[in-house]
Design a protein around this motif. Structure first.
Motif, short mmCIF file in Angstrom:
data_model
loop_
_atom_site.label_atom_id
_atom_site.label_comp_id
_atom_site.label_asym_id
_atom_site.label_seq_id
_atom_site.Cartn_x
_atom_site.Cartn_y
_atom_site.Cartn_z
N LYS A 48 0.82 -1.23 0.00
CA LYS A 48 0.00 0.00 0.00
C LYS A 48 0.84 1.27 0.00
O LYS A 48 0.43 2.30 0.51
CB LYS A 48 -0.98 0.00 1.18
N GLN A 49 2.04 1.18 -0.62
CA GLN A 49 2.88 2.36 -0.76
C GLN A 49 2.58 3.12 -2.06
O GLN A 49 2.88 4.30 -2.18
CB GLN A 49 4.36 1.94 -0.75
N ILE A 50 2.00 2.42 -3.04
CA ILE A 50 1.57 3.05 -4.29
C ILE A 50 0.18 2.52 -4.62
O ILE A 50 -0.29 1.53 -4.02
CB ILE A 50 2.53 2.75 -5.47
N ASP A 51 -0.49 3.16 -5.58
CA ASP A 51 -1.85 2.75 -5.95
C ASP A 51 -1.90 1.88 -7.20
O ASP A 51 -2.80 1.04 -7.33
CB ASP A 51 -2.72 4.00 -6.19
N VAL A 52 -0.96 2.12 -8.13
CA VAL A 52 -1.00 1.43 -9.41
C VAL A 52 0.43 1.06 -9.82
O VAL A 52 1.36 1.86 -9.66
CB VAL A 52 -1.61 2.32 -10.52
N ALA A 53 0.59 -0.13 -10.38
CA ALA A 53 1.86 -0.53 -11.00
C ALA A 53 1.57 -0.83 -12.47
O ALA A 53 0.69 -1.63 -12.78
CB ALA A 53 2.44 -1.76 -10.32
N ILE A 54 2.30 -0.17 -13.36
CA ILE A 54 2.13 -0.40 -14.80
C ILE A 54 3.29 -1.26 -15.29
O ILE A 54 4.46 -0.95 -15.04
CB ILE A 54 2.05 0.92 -15.57
N VAL A 55 2.95 -2.34 -15.98
CA VAL A 55 3.94 -3.32 -16.46
C VAL A 55 3.67 -3.55 -17.95
O VAL A 55 2.52 -3.70 -18.36
CB VAL A 55 3.82 -4.65 -15.70
N VAL A 56 4.73 -3.58 -18.75
CA VAL A 56 4.61 -3.91 -20.17
C VAL A 56 5.35 -5.22 -20.40
O VAL A 56 6.55 -5.31 -20.17
CB VAL A 56 5.19 -2.80 -21.08
#
Length: 362
Positions: A191-199
């Motif tokens: 819960k340190q960030i809201d979203v992780a974007i991965v390609v």
């Protein structure tokens, strides 16, 4: 006289054998490098497949190097000794071309000597949130704290470009994190960030190798085809689907998302030895393409052995292009000559009483 001729022929034979041995030795000593992506990403597996099924049969020892991603790969392709091949996302390549056209001399010096070998496959863009998050659609990420990937990665380029297209403004500096895929997922769960974007091309080892307990704590956001943000992003990216079959023990259904194209890239080499080695690589790529699709990463099944027209500022590498087009012509001719299976006569269906009454039986 006969003995002299025989001796002469023997000397010539030995010289010929020595020449062939040296040629074989020279071919075996072609040591090249390919820059790929993060250790648990798809690029590095694609690079390993090229090394095994294409480079090795061509007499090339191809070392597969990890990297932060596409932007770093462009830089290393241009300047790092021994790097002869790179995997690069289309949006990253286009960003360099656009900056060069806008007058950025450094971008021009980097991108203009680079050449494409062929397009590969589409990479899926994953928008990952916690499973208990109220977010469900990709446009819900507006204003959230987001890991966009490491600086120099294609993920960072795709994430920031998509956000700007969707919302008409960049991500606020206070909301941007540049984390590796693994660190991003760890901080997401914490819960340190809201979203992780991965390609990554599916199935991605990042998720297939993940502990099931951790997997249960995350989910993917869906592409909403009716959202205005989706319409704006279609300028550059294309809708795609993360298939449930790629992660059968986790996903319950297919997830619509965005995709970006991957390319195999080289440099505009002119040295005879390098040109010769890359020509053999191109010939081997065509010859062993079926092996890649049968035994390589599942993404190879999506690759088409073709050289479509390119955007302005993009160019194929002429020596390899000629080899590939000639090989494509041979493959097409062989396909036309392949015997077609003879269709078996199907038994005529039985005529029902209802069909008889309507005079439908012949």
């Amino acid at each position: 006289m006969i003995r002299t001729i025989a001796a002469g022929l023997g000397t010539m034979a030995l010289a010929l054998l020595a020449t062939l041995a040296l040629t074989g030795q020279a071919r075996a000593e072609a040591h090249y490098k390919i820059v790929t992506g993060q250790e648990r990403g798809t690029y590095i597996q694609i690079g390993a497949d090229l090394a095994k099924y294409v480079a090795a049969p061509a007499g090339i020892d191809l070392e597969v190097l990890p990297s932060k991603g596409s932007a770093e790969n462009v830089q290393r392709m241009r300047y790092e000794p021994g790097v002869k091949l790179a995997l690069v996302q289309s949006d990253v390549y286009q960003a360099f071309v656009d900056m060069a056209d806008a007058g950025n001399d450094e971008a021009g010096a980097i991108i203009r000597p680079l050449r494409l070998i062929m397009p590969l496959y589409d990479e899926e863009i994953y928008f990952v949130v916690r499973s208990d998050s109220p977010m469900n659609a990709i446009q819900d990420i507006k204003g959230k704290t987001i890991s966009v990937g490491l600086l120099g990665s294609g993920t960072a380029q795709s994430a920031t470009t998509l956000y700007r297209l969707m919302f008409g403004r960049p991500i606020d500096d206070a909301n941007v994190q540049h984390l590796s895929n693994e660190d991003a997922l760890a901080q997401l769960i914490a819960k340190q960030i809201d979203v992780a974007i991965v390609v990554a091309g599916q199935p991605a080892k990042l998720f297939t190798d993940m502990n099931p307990e951790l997997l249960s704590q995350i989910k993917f956001l869906k592409l909403d085809p009716n959202a205005p943000e989706t319409a704006r992003a279609k300028q550059t990216y294309f809708p795609a689907v993360i298939h449930q079959s790629s992660y059968p023990n986790w996903l319950k259904e297919d997830v619509p998302t965005w995709t970006v194209k991957a390319y195999l890239v080289t440099y505009d080499y002119g040295l005879r030895d390098t040109v010769g080695n890359l020509n053999r690589f191109a010939e081997s790529l065509c010859t062993h393409f079926d092996d890649l699709q049968a035994h390589g990463h599942p993404k190879w099944k999506e690759v088409k052995l073709e050289l479509p027209p390119l955007s302005s500022g993009w160019k194929y590498y002429p020596p390899m292009e000629r080899r590939l087009r000639a090989c494509l012509t041979r493959r097409a001719a062989a396909e036309r000559q392949r015997p077609r299976p003879v269709a078996e006569d199907k038994p005529k269906p039985t005529c029902s009483s209802e069909e008889q009454l309507l005079l439908l039986c012949k």
